[in-house]
Scaffold this motif. Structure first.
Motif, PDB file in Angstrom:
ATOM      1  N   TYR A  42      52.864 102.569 -77.387  1.00 30.03           N
ATOM      2  CA  TYR A  42      51.623 102.775 -78.123  1.00 30.03           C
ATOM      3  C   TYR A  42      52.113 102.261 -79.629  1.00 30.03           C
ATOM      4  N   GLU A  43      53.278 102.728 -80.010  1.00 31.50           N
ATOM      5  CA  GLU A  43      53.646 102.415 -81.381  1.00 31.50           C
ATOM      6  C   GLU A  43      53.732 100.761 -81.544  1.00 31.50           C
ATOM      7  N   ALA A  44      54.025 100.149 -80.498  1.00 32.18           N
ATOM      8  CA  ALA A  44      54.043  98.689 -80.765  1.00 32.18           C
ATOM      9  C   ALA A  44      52.596  98.083 -80.493  1.00 32.18           C
ATOM     10  N   TYR A  45      51.707  98.783 -79.686  1.00 26.76           N
ATOM     11  CA  TYR A  45      50.229  98.584 -79.725  1.00 26.76           C
ATOM     12  C   TYR A  45      49.717  98.611 -81.033  1.00 26.76           C
ATOM     13  N   GLU A  46      50.206  99.559 -81.717  1.00 33.53           N
ATOM     14  CA  GLU A  46      49.542 100.032 -83.178  1.00 33.53           C
ATOM     15  C   GLU A  46      49.807  98.859 -84.111  1.00 33.53           C
ATOM     16  N   ASN A  47      51.073  98.453 -83.914  1.00 29.80           N
ATOM     17  CA  ASN A  47      51.590  97.311 -84.998  1.00 29.80           C
ATOM     18  C   ASN A  47      50.969  95.982 -84.579  1.00 29.80           C
ATOM     19  N   ASP A  48      50.881  95.461 -83.197  1.00 36.03           N
ATOM     20  CA  ASP A  48      50.362  94.526 -82.788  1.00 36.03           C
ATOM     21  C   ASP A  48      49.638  94.387 -81.374  1.00 36.03           C
ATOM     22  N   PRO A  49      48.375  94.498 -81.166  1.00 36.83           N
ATOM     23  CA  PRO A  49      47.634  94.894 -79.973  1.00 36.83           C
ATOM     24  C   PRO A  49      48.101  93.647 -78.998  1.00 36.83           C
ATOM     25  N   ASN A  50      48.341  92.510 -79.368  1.00 36.66           N
ATOM     26  CA  ASN A  50      48.792  91.337 -78.666  1.00 36.66           C
ATOM     27  C   ASN A  50      50.053  91.407 -78.252  1.00 36.66           C
ATOM     28  N   SER A  51      50.905  92.148 -78.597  1.00 32.94           N
ATOM     29  CA  SER A  51      52.425  92.255 -78.369  1.00 32.94           C
ATOM     30  C   SER A  51      52.537  92.974 -76.907  1.00 32.94           C
ATOM     31  N   VAL A  52      51.229  93.596 -76.306  1.00 36.75           N
ATOM     32  CA  VAL A  52      51.731  94.411 -75.314  1.00 36.75           C
ATOM     33  C   VAL A  52      50.856  93.730 -73.859  1.00 36.75           C
ATOM     34  N   ASP A  53      51.291  93.904 -72.885  1.00 29.44           N
ATOM     35  CA  ASP A  53      50.567  93.360 -71.365  1.00 29.44           C
ATOM     36  C   ASP A  53      49.245  94.058 -71.562  1.00 29.44           C
ATOM     37  N   PRO A  54      48.231  93.222 -71.276  1.00 25.07           N
ATOM     38  CA  PRO A  54      46.884  93.395 -71.338  1.00 25.07           C
ATOM     39  C   PRO A  54      46.482  94.518 -70.443  1.00 25.07           C
ATOM     40  N   GLN A  55      47.192  94.842 -69.182  1.00 25.24           N
ATOM     41  CA  GLN A  55      46.777  95.843 -68.322  1.00 25.24           C
ATOM     42  C   GLN A  55      47.418  97.199 -68.939  1.00 25.24           C
ATOM     43  N   TRP A  56      47.872  97.499 -69.955  1.00 25.63           N
ATOM     44  CA  TRP A  56      48.290  98.499 -70.585  1.00 25.63           C
ATOM     45  C   TRP A  56      47.167  98.808 -71.628  1.00 25.63           C
ATOM     46  N   VAL A  57      46.460  97.982 -72.118  1.00 24.60           N
ATOM     47  CA  VAL A  57      45.375  98.157 -73.138  1.00 24.60           C
ATOM     48  C   VAL A  57      44.630  99.144 -72.918  1.00 24.60           C
ATOM     49  N   PRO A  58      43.803  99.508 -71.757  1.00 25.17           N
ATOM     50  CA  PRO A  58      43.022 100.740 -71.632  1.00 25.17           C
ATOM     51  C   PRO A  58      43.608 101.864 -71.803  1.00 25.17           C
ATOM     52  N   ILE A  59      44.794 102.021 -71.046  1.00 21.34           N
ATOM     53  CA  ILE A  59      45.626 103.383 -71.379  1.00 21.34           C
ATOM     54  C   ILE A  59      46.219 103.502 -72.709  1.00 21.34           C
ATOM     55  N   LEU A  60      46.531 102.480 -73.499  1.00 26.19           N
ATOM     56  CA  LEU A  60      46.879 102.684 -75.039  1.00 26.19           C
ATOM     57  C   LEU A  60      45.424 103.067 -75.543  1.00 26.19           C
ATOM     58  N   ARG A  61      44.328 102.379 -75.511  1.00 30.62           N
ATOM     59  CA  ARG A  61      43.141 102.853 -76.164  1.00 30.62           C
ATOM     60  C   ARG A  61      42.974 104.408 -75.909  1.00 30.62           C
ATOM     61  N   GLU A  62      42.974 104.764 -74.735  1.00 31.98           N
ATOM     62  CA  GLU A  62      42.949 106.234 -74.216  1.00 31.98           C
ATOM     63  C   GLU A  62      43.651 107.076 -74.960  1.00 31.98           C
ATOM     64  N   LEU A  63      44.677 106.675 -74.989  1.00 30.31           N
ATOM     65  CA  LEU A  63      45.947 107.304 -75.845  1.00 30.31           C
ATOM     66  C   LEU A  63      45.612 107.514 -77.249  1.00 30.31           C
ATOM     67  N   GLY A  64      45.072 106.296 -77.886  1.00 27.55           N
ATOM     68  CA  GLY A  64      44.613 106.345 -79.302  1.00 27.55           C
ATOM     69  C   GLY A  64      43.522 107.148 -79.743  1.00 27.55           C
ATOM     70  N   ALA A  65      42.647 107.462 -78.797  1.00 23.57           N
ATOM     71  CA  ALA A  65      41.299 108.396 -78.943  1.00 23.57           C
ATOM     72  C   ALA A  65      41.950 109.776 -79.000  1.00 23.57           C
ATOM     73  N   SER A  66      43.135 110.154 -78.241  1.00 24.93           N
ATOM     74  CA  SER A  66      43.714 111.510 -78.559  1.00 24.93           C
ATOM     75  C   SER A  66      44.656 111.495 -79.510  1.00 24.93           C
TER      76      SER A  66
END
Length: 211
Positions: free
Chosen positions: A19-43
């Motif tokens: 999630y920390e990597a996603y916050e710094n650069d959303p394109n740096s993580v595998d796309p399959q993790w994006v929905p999970i990380l968005r849900e995590l961001g919502a919390s």
């Protein structure tokens, strides 16, 4: 994709790093993790409560495995710390693995409950109770090295007998009296009849030591 069904407490650190990597650069993580990380961001970037509960359960499982290793080490090497010298002279350093700290178990874990397995069948016990029982069974005045026995049934029987009574058998008073009378009737084992020593020079005899 459901975050709680996808990950467990074992992966919590990985999830937070991702999630920390996603916050710094959303394109740096595998796309399959994006929905999970968005849900995590919502919390708010924190793992849901269900995952935090799983994390505590994961810690309990990790500590339980360490307790199991401690029990195993006492069965294998507890005799190296037994106080078997009646004069109390110090022995060589006992085998490693007899101190809970060796497995990362400290005072803060002593009153925590674990499954002692066959050491104390059918119940849970605190680490303090488990540790005390191991020391009483394997590190008092009787040192037992038995893990080399090839017959599993015999080894298991001996282990169960020792651990059940902590290697301390106190006969009933009537049995103690019977044993005392039996010992009192034993003759001096040094008293042996004189005999000719075939290895002695001709004409000489070996003699029994006088009392």
């Amino acid at each position: 994709m459901d975050i709680e069904s996808t990950l467990s407490g074992h992966n919590l650190a990985f999830l937070e790093a991702l999630y920390e990597a996603y916050e710094n650069d959303p394109n740096s993580v595998d796309p399959q993790w994006v929905p999970i990380l968005r849900e995590l961001g919502a919390s708010g970037g924190k793992a849901p409560a269900a995952l935090r509960v799983d994390s505590r359960e994961a810690e309990q499982l990790l500590l339980q495995s360490r307790v199991d290793k401690l029990v195993e080490h006492y069965r294998l090497h507890g005799h190296t710390a037994a106080q078997i010298d009646p004069l109390g002279r110090p022995r060589e350093a006992p085998a490693t693995g007899l101190d809970p700290a060796y497995f990362g178990l400290g005072e803060e874990h002593m009153d925590r409950e674990f499954d002692p397995g066959l050491l104390m069948p059918g119940r849970r016990a605190t680490l303090r109770q488990i540790f005390t029982k191991l020391q009483n069974t394997y590190c008092r005045s009787i040192g037992v090295e038995y893990w080399h026995m090839q017959n599993l049934e015999q080894r298991t029987w001996l282990q169960a007998r020792m651990e059940a009574c902590e290697n301390k058998v106190v006969p009933a008073p009537a049995e103690q009296l019977r044993l005392l009378n039996q010992l009192a009737g034993v003759e001096d084992v040094r008293q042996v009849p004189p005999h000719r020593n075939s290895s002695a020079p001709s004409g000489s005899r070996s003699r029994a030591p006088s009392r």
